[in-house]
Structure formats: structure tokens, C-alpha cells
Write a protein that holds these residues in place. Structure first.
Motif, PDB file in Angstrom:
ATOM      1  N   ALA A  33       0.835  -1.205   0.000  1.00  0.00           N
ATOM      2  CA  ALA A  33       0.000   0.000   0.000  1.00  0.00           C
ATOM      3  C   ALA A  33       0.871   1.257   0.000  1.00  0.00           C
ATOM      4  CB  ALA A  33      -0.923  -0.008   1.214  1.00  0.00           C
ATOM      5  N   PHE A  34       1.959   1.222   0.767  1.00  0.00           N
ATOM      6  CA  PHE A  34       2.896   2.347   0.800  1.00  0.00           C
ATOM      7  C   PHE A  34       3.494   2.579  -0.588  1.00  0.00           C
ATOM      8  CE2 PHE A  34       7.264   3.966   1.555  1.00  0.00           C
ATOM      9  CZ  PHE A  34       6.939   5.164   2.159  1.00  0.00           C
ATOM     10  N   PHE A  35       3.930   1.497  -1.250  1.00  0.00           N
ATOM     11  CA  PHE A  35       4.448   1.611  -2.616  1.00  0.00           C
ATOM     12  C   PHE A  35       3.379   2.155  -3.564  1.00  0.00           C
ATOM     13  CE2 PHE A  35       7.713  -1.895  -1.708  1.00  0.00           C
ATOM     14  CZ  PHE A  35       8.729  -0.977  -1.567  1.00  0.00           C
ATOM     15  N   PHE A  36       2.155   1.680  -3.388  1.00  0.00           N
ATOM     16  CA  PHE A  36       1.047   2.134  -4.238  1.00  0.00           C
ATOM     17  C   PHE A  36       0.886   3.647  -4.121  1.00  0.00           C
ATOM     18  CE2 PHE A  36      -3.311   2.896  -5.497  1.00  0.00           C
ATOM     19  CZ  PHE A  36      -3.529   1.990  -6.527  1.00  0.00           C
ATOM     20  N   GLY A  37       0.928   4.151  -2.882  1.00  0.00           N
ATOM     21  CA  GLY A  37       0.808   5.595  -2.670  1.00  0.00           C
ATOM     22  C   GLY A  37       1.961   6.368  -3.274  1.00  0.00           C
ATOM     23  N   LEU A  38       3.171   5.836  -3.131  1.00  0.00           N
ATOM     24  CA  LEU A  38       4.349   6.489  -3.710  1.00  0.00           C
ATOM     25  C   LEU A  38       4.223   6.630  -5.222  1.00  0.00           C
ATOM     26  CD1 LEU A  38       7.332   4.681  -1.899  1.00  0.00           C
ATOM     27  CD2 LEU A  38       6.617   7.041  -1.551  1.00  0.00           C
ATOM     28  N   ILE A  39       3.857   5.533  -5.864  1.00  0.00           N
ATOM     29  CA  ILE A  39       3.805   5.512  -7.334  1.00  0.00           C
ATOM     30  C   ILE A  39       2.640   6.349  -7.846  1.00  0.00           C
ATOM     31  CG2 ILE A  39       3.540   4.004  -9.340  1.00  0.00           C
ATOM     32  CD1 ILE A  39       4.880   1.805  -7.535  1.00  0.00           C
ATOM     33  N   LEU A  40       1.505   6.285  -7.153  1.00  0.00           N
ATOM     34  CA  LEU A  40       0.349   7.088  -7.560  1.00  0.00           C
ATOM     35  C   LEU A  40       0.669   8.578  -7.472  1.00  0.00           C
ATOM     36  CD1 LEU A  40      -2.636   7.139  -8.409  1.00  0.00           C
ATOM     37  CD2 LEU A  40      -3.242   7.121  -5.972  1.00  0.00           C
ATOM     38  N   ALA A  41       1.363   8.987  -6.420  1.00  0.00           N
ATOM     39  CA  ALA A  41       1.741  10.396  -6.287  1.00  0.00           C
ATOM     40  C   ALA A  41       2.695  10.817  -7.394  1.00  0.00           C
ATOM     41  CB  ALA A  41       2.378  10.633  -4.911  1.00  0.00           C
ATOM     42  N   SER A  42       3.613   9.933  -7.779  1.00  0.00           N
ATOM     43  CA  SER A  42       4.525  10.235  -8.888  1.00  0.00           C
ATOM     44  C   SER A  42       3.749  10.472 -10.178  1.00  0.00           C
ATOM     45  CB  SER A  42       5.517   9.080  -9.086  1.00  0.00           C
ATOM     46  OG  SER A  42       6.306   8.891  -7.930  1.00  0.00           O
ATOM     47  N   ALA A 203      -0.900   3.984   2.363  1.00  0.00           N
ATOM     48  CA  ALA A 203      -0.966   4.540   1.010  1.00  0.00           C
ATOM     49  C   ALA A 203      -0.957   6.070   1.073  1.00  0.00           C
ATOM     50  CB  ALA A 203      -2.210   4.044   0.295  1.00  0.00           C
ATOM     51  N   LEU A 204      -1.694   6.623   2.022  1.00  0.00           N
ATOM     52  CA  LEU A 204      -1.717   8.081   2.195  1.00  0.00           C
ATOM     53  C   LEU A 204      -0.357   8.615   2.640  1.00  0.00           C
ATOM     54  CD1 LEU A 204      -5.207   8.542   3.919  1.00  0.00           C
ATOM     55  CD2 LEU A 204      -4.568   9.192   1.588  1.00  0.00           C
ATOM     56  N   ILE A 205       0.329   7.850   3.505  1.00  0.00           N
ATOM     57  CA  ILE A 205       1.671   8.263   3.942  1.00  0.00           C
ATOM     58  C   ILE A 205       2.628   8.293   2.744  1.00  0.00           C
ATOM     59  CG2 ILE A 205       3.691   7.570   5.295  1.00  0.00           C
ATOM     60  CD1 ILE A 205       1.731   6.505   7.417  1.00  0.00           C
ATOM     61  N   GLY A 206       2.584   7.240   1.930  1.00  0.00           N
ATOM     62  CA  GLY A 206       3.444   7.202   0.748  1.00  0.00           C
ATOM     63  C   GLY A 206       3.124   8.331  -0.216  1.00  0.00           C
ATOM     64  N   PHE A 207       1.838   8.554  -0.447  1.00  0.00           N
ATOM     65  CA  PHE A 207       1.399   9.624  -1.336  1.00  0.00           C
ATOM     66  C   PHE A 207       1.864  10.975  -0.801  1.00  0.00           C
ATOM     67  CE2 PHE A 207      -1.495  12.699  -3.149  1.00  0.00           C
ATOM     68  CZ  PHE A 207      -1.741  12.223  -4.432  1.00  0.00           C
ATOM     69  N   GLY A 208       1.647  11.214   0.489  1.00  0.00           N
ATOM     70  CA  GLY A 208       2.024  12.489   1.096  1.00  0.00           C
ATOM     71  C   GLY A 208       3.524  12.715   1.088  1.00  0.00           C
ATOM     72  N   PHE A 209       4.293  11.637   1.253  1.00  0.00           N
ATOM     73  CA  PHE A 209       5.749  11.755   1.257  1.00  0.00           C
ATOM     74  C   PHE A 209       6.257  12.288  -0.079  1.00  0.00           C
ATOM     75  CE2 PHE A 209       9.972   9.940   0.467  1.00  0.00           C
ATOM     76  CZ  PHE A 209      10.664  10.422   1.572  1.00  0.00           C
ATOM     77  N   VAL A 210       5.751  11.753  -1.174  1.00  0.00           N
ATOM     78  CA  VAL A 210       6.191  12.194  -2.503  1.00  0.00           C
ATOM     79  C   VAL A 210       5.752  13.633  -2.779  1.00  0.00           C
ATOM     80  CG1 VAL A 210       5.944  11.791  -4.986  1.00  0.00           C
ATOM     81  CG2 VAL A 210       6.258   9.863  -3.439  1.00  0.00           C
ATOM     82  N   ILE A 211       4.508  13.947  -2.433  1.00  0.00           N
ATOM     83  CA  ILE A 211       4.009  15.307  -2.656  1.00  0.00           C
ATOM     84  C   ILE A 211       4.803  16.315  -1.844  1.00  0.00           C
ATOM     85  CG2 ILE A 211       2.019  16.835  -2.402  1.00  0.00           C
ATOM     86  CD1 ILE A 211       1.751  14.800  -4.672  1.00  0.00           C
ATOM     87  N   THR A 213       7.896  15.997  -0.737  1.00  0.00           N
ATOM     88  CA  THR A 213       9.235  16.094  -1.317  1.00  0.00           C
ATOM     89  C   THR A 213       9.226  16.995  -2.555  1.00  0.00           C
ATOM     90  OG1 THR A 213       9.726  13.856  -0.552  1.00  0.00           O
ATOM     91  CG2 THR A 213      11.174  14.771  -2.227  1.00  0.00           C
ATOM     92  N   ASP A 214       8.184  16.868  -3.371  1.00  0.00           N
ATOM     93  CA  ASP A 214       8.062  17.697  -4.570  1.00  0.00           C
ATOM     94  C   ASP A 214       7.913  19.174  -4.200  1.00  0.00           C
ATOM     95  OD1 ASP A 214       7.570  18.016  -7.511  1.00  0.00           O
ATOM     96  OD2 ASP A 214       5.631  18.727  -6.782  1.00  0.00           O
ATOM     97  N   ILE A 215       7.097  19.457  -3.204  1.00  0.00           N
ATOM     98  CA  ILE A 215       6.892  20.850  -2.765  1.00  0.00           C
ATOM     99  C   ILE A 215       8.190  21.443  -2.237  1.00  0.00           C
ATOM    100  CG2 ILE A 215       5.733  22.304  -1.052  1.00  0.00           C
ATOM    101  CD1 ILE A 215       3.312  20.401  -1.292  1.00  0.00           C
ATOM    102  N   ILE A 216       8.900  20.673  -1.398  1.00  0.00           N
ATOM    103  CA  ILE A 216      10.170  21.154  -0.845  1.00  0.00           C
ATOM    104  C   ILE A 216      11.175  21.408  -1.969  1.00  0.00           C
ATOM    105  CG2 ILE A 216      12.155  20.492   0.573  1.00  0.00           C
ATOM    106  CD1 ILE A 216      10.172  18.930   2.344  1.00  0.00           C
ATOM    107  N   GLY A 217      11.230  20.491  -2.932  1.00  0.00           N
ATOM    108  CA  GLY A 217      12.151  20.660  -4.054  1.00  0.00           C
ATOM    109  C   GLY A 217      11.860  21.913  -4.865  1.00  0.00           C
ATOM    110  N   ARG A 218      10.569  22.182  -5.088  1.00  0.00           N
ATOM    111  CA  ARG A 218      10.190  23.374  -5.856  1.00  0.00           C
ATOM    112  C   ARG A 218      10.576  24.645  -5.102  1.00  0.00           C
ATOM    113  NH1 ARG A 218       6.505  22.544 -10.058  1.00  0.00           N
ATOM    114  NH2 ARG A 218       5.849  20.360 -10.293  1.00  0.00           N
TER     115      ARG A 218
END
Length: 222
Positions: A33-42, A203-211, A213-218
Motif C-alpha cells: 500500500a505504501f508503494f502504491f501511494g508512492l507511485i500514484l503520487a509520482s 498509502a496516504l503516507i506514501g502519497f504524502g511523502f512524494v508530494i 518532497t516535490d513541494i520542498i524541491g520546488r
């Protein structure tokens, strides 16, 4: 730049290998589920970066999705442990590290070799021959693929990104947390049956982690 990137990859791989082996063995639904959230956020981030959609882009996205589903459903869960196949896995995994939106871990999951490579990287029981074959594959793959990818993105950047986006969405079928065995080597997605609440949370944790990271990078880029 390459040295800093390589050091980060090596440290991350060796520090997390034992943990990933443990959680996949003991908490498979939550981990997938964590992987699913990571990939979906990507996929969401890639979608946001593609502007001016037309019917042509839609066709490329559907082709990518169909390709992703086909590869994930046709690839056996039990793939060979032979050195030639580990070499191919290394070459494909490293190539995807320079593809936008797709990770090497994701390709290893599709090829059914993620657990195997994680076990080989366990510091308490290193599998040197496997790591050598995988490493040689990585070197050959990156040298052979980098220039080709640069050329493709230079000529058809938008079409390539859309195709990759579709592939990622279609490949989510591989990391669906609940799977049912239909044959000794083939698994198919199943209706959620256990640890549903925990799966949603991770899944939400994985999704939130990627989002995040993207915000911080921007912000750092600005």
C-alpha cells in the motif's frame, strides 16, 4: 553531482535493505500500500507537469497504460535467479533511474526481483555474485541508454512523458496490496480483504511523502 548521487543511492540501499526484507515478509499489505501511494503520487506530479493535452496525448497515455498492464500481468511472479537475468534486471533498473517518474525499485517489482535483490544486499548475508552481476548490468545499462534517452526526450519529450505516465498508471496493478494466486507463478489483484484501514493509512503516507518532497524541491529551486 554523480558522486553525491551514487553515495546517496548506496547508503540508502544498504541501510534499508534489511528493513524492506522484514516489512515485506511481515506486513505485505501495508508495504505494498505504501508503494502504491508512492507511485500514484509520482503519476499525479507527472500529470500536473504535462500541459496542453490533445487526443494524441490521450492515445499515447492509453498505449502506455495498456503496456503497463500487459507487462505486469504477463510477467511471472517467480522469475529466474540466473546471473544473466540479474544482469538484465540491473540494466533495466538503472535505466529507469534516469527516466522521469519511474524508479529502479518499481522495475524490480515488475520483474519479480525486488525481494531477491534486497536479500542479496543484507549486510549480514551479502550475496556477492548476485551483486556483481547486478552492478555490471547497471554500468552497461546506464552507458548504453543515457544517450538514447537524451535523444528521445530532445525530439519527443511530451509524447515520451505521456507514454511513461500511462505506463505508471497501468503498472499500479502490480503493487495493488491484495493479490490472489491464479497459478504457481501468476497473481492477480483481488478485492480488499484484510488490513484495509492500515493499507489506506500507509498509502496516504506514501502519497504524502512524494508530494511533500516535490513541494520542498520546488521551493528550494526558487
Amino acid at each position: 553531482f554523480l558522486l553525491a548521487l551514487a553515495i546517496g543511492v548506496v547508503l540508502s540501499v544498504f541501510s534499508l535493505a534489511k528493513l524492506m526484507t522484514y516489512v515485506l515478509g511481515n506486513f505485505p499489505v501495508q508495504t505494498w500500500a505504501f508503494f502504491f501511494g508512492l507511485i500514484l503520487a509520482s503519476a499525479v506530479i507527472m500529470f500536473r507537469g504535462i500541459k496542453g493535452w490533445t487526443w494524441k496525448e490521450l492515445v499515447f497515455a492509453l498505449l502506455g497504460a495498456a503496456l503497463g498492464v500487459a507487462i505486469c500481468t504477463l510477467t511471472p511472479s517467480d522469475t529466474p535467479d540466473a546471473m544473466w537475468f540479474i544482469f538484465i534486471c540491473g540494466a533495466l533498473a538503472i535505466c529507469t533511474m534516469i527516466l522521469p517518474g519511474i524508479s529502479g525499485s518499481f522495475v524490480l517489482l515488475i520483474l519479480g526481483k525486488y525481494d531477491f535483490i534486497m536479500e542479496a544486499l543484507d549486510l549480514s548475508n551479502l550475496n556477492i555474485p548476485v551483486l556483481i552481476a547486478f552492478g555490471i548490468g547497471c554500468v552497461v545499462g546506464i552507458l548504453a541508454f543515457a544517450k538514447f534517452l537524451h535523444w528521445v526526450l530532445g525530439k519527443w519529450e511530451k509524447q515520451t512523458m505521456v507514454l511513461l505516465l500511462g505506463f505508471i498508471v497501468g503498472s499500479l496493478i502490480k503493487v495493488w496490496p491484495w493479490q490472489v494466486e491464479v497459478s504457481p507463478e501468476i497473481f492477480r489483484p483481488a478485492v480488499p480483504s484484510s488490513n484495509i484501514g492500515w493499507a489506506i493509512l500507509w498509502a496516504l503516507i506514501g502519497f504524502g511523502f512524494v508530494i511533500a518532497t516535490d513541494i520542498i524541491g520546488r521551493r528550494m529551486e526558487k
